[in-house]
Motif scaffolding. Structure first.
Motif, PDB file in Angstrom:
ATOM      1  N   ILE A 131      26.784  35.911  43.275  1.00 33.53           N
ATOM      2  CA  ILE A 131      27.069  34.749  42.434  1.00 33.53           C
ATOM      3  C   ILE A 131      28.345  34.984  41.634  1.00 33.53           C
ATOM      4  CG2 ILE A 131      26.231  33.399  40.471  1.00 33.53           C
ATOM      5  CD1 ILE A 131      23.389  33.813  41.584  1.00 33.53           C
ATOM      6  N   LEU A 132      28.510  36.225  41.157  1.00 30.75           N
ATOM      7  CA  LEU A 132      29.727  36.593  40.427  1.00 30.75           C
ATOM      8  C   LEU A 132      30.962  36.369  41.293  1.00 30.75           C
ATOM      9  CD1 LEU A 132      31.185  37.977  38.029  1.00 30.75           C
ATOM     10  CD2 LEU A 132      30.629  40.174  39.057  1.00 30.75           C
ATOM     11  N   LYS A 133      30.860  36.780  42.539  1.00 27.31           N
ATOM     12  CA  LYS A 133      31.979  36.619  43.467  1.00 27.31           C
ATOM     13  C   LYS A 133      32.322  35.152  43.661  1.00 27.31           C
ATOM     14  CE  LYS A 133      33.640  37.852  48.036  1.00 27.31           C
ATOM     15  NZ  LYS A 133      33.479  38.671  49.228  1.00 27.31           N
ATOM     16  N   LEU A 135      31.714  32.676  41.628  1.00 29.46           N
ATOM     17  CA  LEU A 135      32.298  32.131  40.398  1.00 29.46           C
ATOM     18  C   LEU A 135      33.758  32.557  40.256  1.00 29.46           C
ATOM     19  CD1 LEU A 135      30.940  30.404  38.173  1.00 29.46           C
ATOM     20  CD2 LEU A 135      30.946  32.433  36.757  1.00 29.46           C
ATOM     21  N   ALA A 136      34.035  33.815  40.607  1.00 32.22           N
ATOM     22  CA  ALA A 136      35.400  34.337  40.518  1.00 32.22           C
ATOM     23  C   ALA A 136      36.328  33.567  41.459  1.00 32.22           C
ATOM     24  CB  ALA A 136      35.415  35.822  40.854  1.00 32.22           C
ATOM     25  N   THR A 137      35.806  33.266  42.635  1.00 31.88           N
ATOM     26  CA  THR A 137      36.598  32.512  43.603  1.00 31.88           C
ATOM     27  C   THR A 137      36.908  31.126  43.063  1.00 31.88           C
ATOM     28  OG1 THR A 137      35.472  33.718  45.359  1.00 31.88           O
ATOM     29  CG2 THR A 137      36.699  31.751  46.010  1.00 31.88           C
ATOM     30  N   GLU A 138      35.898  30.518  42.461  1.00 25.42           N
ATOM     31  CA  GLU A 138      36.113  29.185  41.915  1.00 25.42           C
ATOM     32  C   GLU A 138      37.115  29.181  40.771  1.00 25.42           C
ATOM     33  OE1 GLU A 138      34.022  25.782  39.537  1.00 25.42           O
ATOM     34  OE2 GLU A 138      32.600  26.832  40.820  1.00 25.42           O
ATOM     35  N   LEU A 139      37.061  30.211  39.960  1.00 23.06           N
ATOM     36  CA  LEU A 139      38.015  30.314  38.860  1.00 23.06           C
ATOM     37  C   LEU A 139      39.440  30.370  39.404  1.00 23.06           C
ATOM     38  CD1 LEU A 139      38.575  30.623  35.840  1.00 23.06           C
ATOM     39  CD2 LEU A 139      38.189  33.061  36.074  1.00 23.06           C
ATOM     40  N   GLY A 140      39.599  31.036  40.534  1.00 24.21           N
ATOM     41  CA  GLY A 140      40.908  31.107  41.169  1.00 24.21           C
ATOM     42  C   GLY A 140      41.399  29.741  41.584  1.00 24.21           C
ATOM     43  N   SER A 142      40.471  26.934  40.388  1.00 24.98           N
ATOM     44  CA  SER A 142      40.698  26.182  39.160  1.00 24.98           C
ATOM     45  C   SER A 142      42.074  26.499  38.548  1.00 24.98           C
ATOM     46  CB  SER A 142      39.584  26.505  38.163  1.00 24.98           C
ATOM     47  OG  SER A 142      39.846  25.944  36.910  1.00 24.98           O
ATOM     48  N   ASN A 143      42.430  27.776  38.538  1.00 27.32           N
ATOM     49  CA  ASN A 143      43.731  28.170  37.977  1.00 27.32           C
ATOM     50  C   ASN A 143      44.895  27.630  38.799  1.00 27.32           C
ATOM     51  OD1 ASN A 143      42.596  29.561  35.875  1.00 27.32           O
ATOM     52  ND2 ASN A 143      42.774  31.568  36.839  1.00 27.32           N
ATOM     53  N   MET A 144      44.737  27.675  40.113  1.00 28.59           N
ATOM     54  CA  MET A 144      45.772  27.137  40.996  1.00 28.59           C
ATOM     55  C   MET A 144      45.940  25.641  40.749  1.00 28.59           C
ATOM     56  SD  MET A 144      46.569  29.487  43.579  1.00 28.59           S
ATOM     57  CE  MET A 144      45.946  29.747  45.234  1.00 28.59           C
TER      58      MET A 144
ATOM     59  N   ARG B  89      39.237  38.358  37.674  1.00 25.94           N
ATOM     60  CA  ARG B  89      38.899  37.301  38.601  1.00 25.94           C
ATOM     61  C   ARG B  89      39.178  37.720  40.045  1.00 25.94           C
ATOM     62  NH1 ARG B  89      40.225  34.379  42.021  1.00 25.94           N
ATOM     63  NH2 ARG B  89      42.282  35.339  42.008  1.00 25.94           N
ATOM     64  N   PHE B  92      36.807  40.557  41.346  1.00 22.37           N
ATOM     65  CA  PHE B  92      35.457  40.185  41.737  1.00 22.37           C
ATOM     66  C   PHE B  92      35.428  39.174  42.877  1.00 22.37           C
ATOM     67  CE2 PHE B  92      34.648  41.639  37.286  1.00 22.37           C
ATOM     68  CZ  PHE B  92      34.011  42.811  37.669  1.00 22.37           C
ATOM     69  N   LEU B 132      29.266  38.400  34.534  1.00 22.16           N
ATOM     70  CA  LEU B 132      29.122  37.031  35.055  1.00 22.16           C
ATOM     71  C   LEU B 132      29.226  36.022  33.929  1.00 22.16           C
ATOM     72  CD1 LEU B 132      28.320  35.037  37.335  1.00 22.16           C
ATOM     73  CD2 LEU B 132      25.935  35.557  36.857  1.00 22.16           C
ATOM     74  N   LEU B 135      32.805  35.693  32.773  1.00 25.44           N
ATOM     75  CA  LEU B 135      33.625  34.947  33.727  1.00 25.44           C
ATOM     76  C   LEU B 135      33.318  33.450  33.654  1.00 25.44           C
ATOM     77  CD1 LEU B 135      35.696  36.022  35.811  1.00 25.44           C
ATOM     78  CD2 LEU B 135      33.995  35.568  37.558  1.00 25.44           C
ATOM     79  N   LEU B 139      35.865  30.410  32.825  1.00 27.94           N
ATOM     80  CA  LEU B 139      36.038  29.259  33.708  1.00 27.94           C
ATOM     81  C   LEU B 139      35.950  27.969  32.910  1.00 27.94           C
ATOM     82  CD1 LEU B 139      36.364  28.122  36.565  1.00 27.94           C
ATOM     83  CD2 LEU B 139      33.902  28.297  36.865  1.00 27.94           C
TER      84      LEU B 139
END
Lengths: 233, 233
Positions: A131-133, A135-140, A142-144, B89, B92, B132, B135, B139
């Motif tokens: 789940i952490l992974k 979320l981290a992907t989604e944050l990426g 979002s930043n882009m 980010r 993870f 988590l 992060l 987000l």
DNA sequence: AGATTTTTATGTTTTATAACAAACTAATTT
DNA sequence: AAATTAGTTTGTTATAAAACATAAAAATCT
């Protein structure tokens, strides 16, 4: 058409699901604490500033997650497709929702009750890690998106949104028409522009032969060109 | 002034750290796999498109995380303060960095080696859960920022940035001056506007008696007004 | 089927902000 | 200390996109 029962199956027994590999007992326990329901088109899934009850998984349909901005102009933060989670940011942050979610068409969503999920997670580091992974992907993403939305011009933003829709929902069987029939207003909210400008720019793209328009159906004629427009901003 | 040795202490033995409560053995193991180093002003901490070596914790100083946008105009995604993590980010998500990090002043940062950290996390769900949560919180901030940057006008965006700087770095001992001496260009990158407009709008705020300007020192005279400007957008 | 509302479309005007330019100041380097 | 470079300031012009306006088309309701 999916049913509310078969939806639980997708959530726990499809190989792509983060819950696919959890123990049998955990699965049974979560299953008992999961409820699925269906939503009409344009129905509210959750409301900004309310407390998450659990982890929501979209099983069928399409849902937009958006924030109401100044002057009623919404900003679509994310679009969800079957198999995707919604509202998990607020859940794991221990906060109220920062955005609202509304179905774009008839949809089915399942909610895994918060405490049940947390207790399983506390004993399953792999699940928490997965789940952490995610979320981290989604944050990426979002930043882009922040950079794109603030720095690209209208044409670039719209092109990017169309590519994003293709990536998220794919094509109808013809292999050309985007499998998502959004209103012009939603396309505008996704691309951070006024509805007028979304319509205008879409018809410019059509005149240039990059896309074809038939009502809400958008045919992609020249993907390469669309990518080029998106890249040059 | 902090040293590279006392930095490890802050990371593992301060009560606010997520590593404060891990087992003694885990702590010793991570300690052995952590390296601290100092950075000059404007030194690169990590570069976009490279692979994270581990979890970086800022121990002293200030670091900006930014993306280079079209036409060399940077976009500051985040600002880090002592005790905060940077670049986690990408770590993870299992991806390369999407942004670069550069120190804004003399800084010290410690890197916990990736595999050592992951092995501890896999056996400590509470630690993974804490990360988590952190992060997920970030987000949320990122999503709010997307909406602000795209929908607020110049004055609203600048006011919001100033409030954000206060929140992140606080005041000098006078209780008025923001404890962060950013260049006008960095203030612009943070607020998504050109340097000229950042300067112009700052001096308008000064004329209106909302802030005071002495070189890079920004005195906050009327916080309420600043919040009002930020809210009306 | 007709009426009403919503959505889509296109033209015109206004405005916020970027782009450009030129000068001045502060900080480094030699 | 002089020279060079980097950063700040202010004014002017150009332009992208919003705001406004109006009409046509489509969808929804009665």
């Amino acid at each position: 058409m999916k049913t509310e029962e078969s939806s639980k199956d997708l959530l726990f027994n499809s190989p792509e699901s983060v819950f696919y590999t959890i123990s049998k007992e955990d699965k049974e326990y979560l299953l008992k604490n999961t409820e699925c329901r269906s939503y009409k088109k344009n129905e509210l899934v959750f409301l900004e500033n309310t407390k998450p009850a659990g982890l929501i998984c979209l099983s069928d349909g399409k849902v937009k997650i958006f924030k109401e901005g100044a002057g009623g102009r919404d900003q679509i933060i994310r679009l969800s497709r079957p198999g995707g989670f919604i509202g998990y940011r607020a859940l794991f942050a221990g906060q109220n929702y920062h955005a609202s979610a509304v179905s774009l068409e008839v949809s089915i969503a399942c909610t895994i009750e918060k405490n049940a999920l947390f207790s399983v997670m506390k004993n399953d580091p792999n699940l928490t890690f997965a789940i952490l992974k995610s979320l981290a992907t989604e944050l990426g993403v979002s930043n882009m998106r922040t950079v794109s939305l603030t720095q690209k011009h209208i044409r670039g933003r719209l092109a990017e949104s169309l590519l994003f829709l293709i990536e998220t929902y794919g094509y109808f069987d013809d292999g050309l028409t985007i499998k998502a029939l959004l209103s012009r207003e939603d396309i505008a909210s996704l691309s951070n522009m006024t509805t007028s400008n979304a319509i205008r720019t879409l018809s410019t793209f059509a005149q240039e032969g990059v896309i074809g328009l038939e009502g809400r159906r958008i045919k992609i004629i020249d993907v390469k060109m669309l990518q080029k427009i998106s890249n040059i901003g």
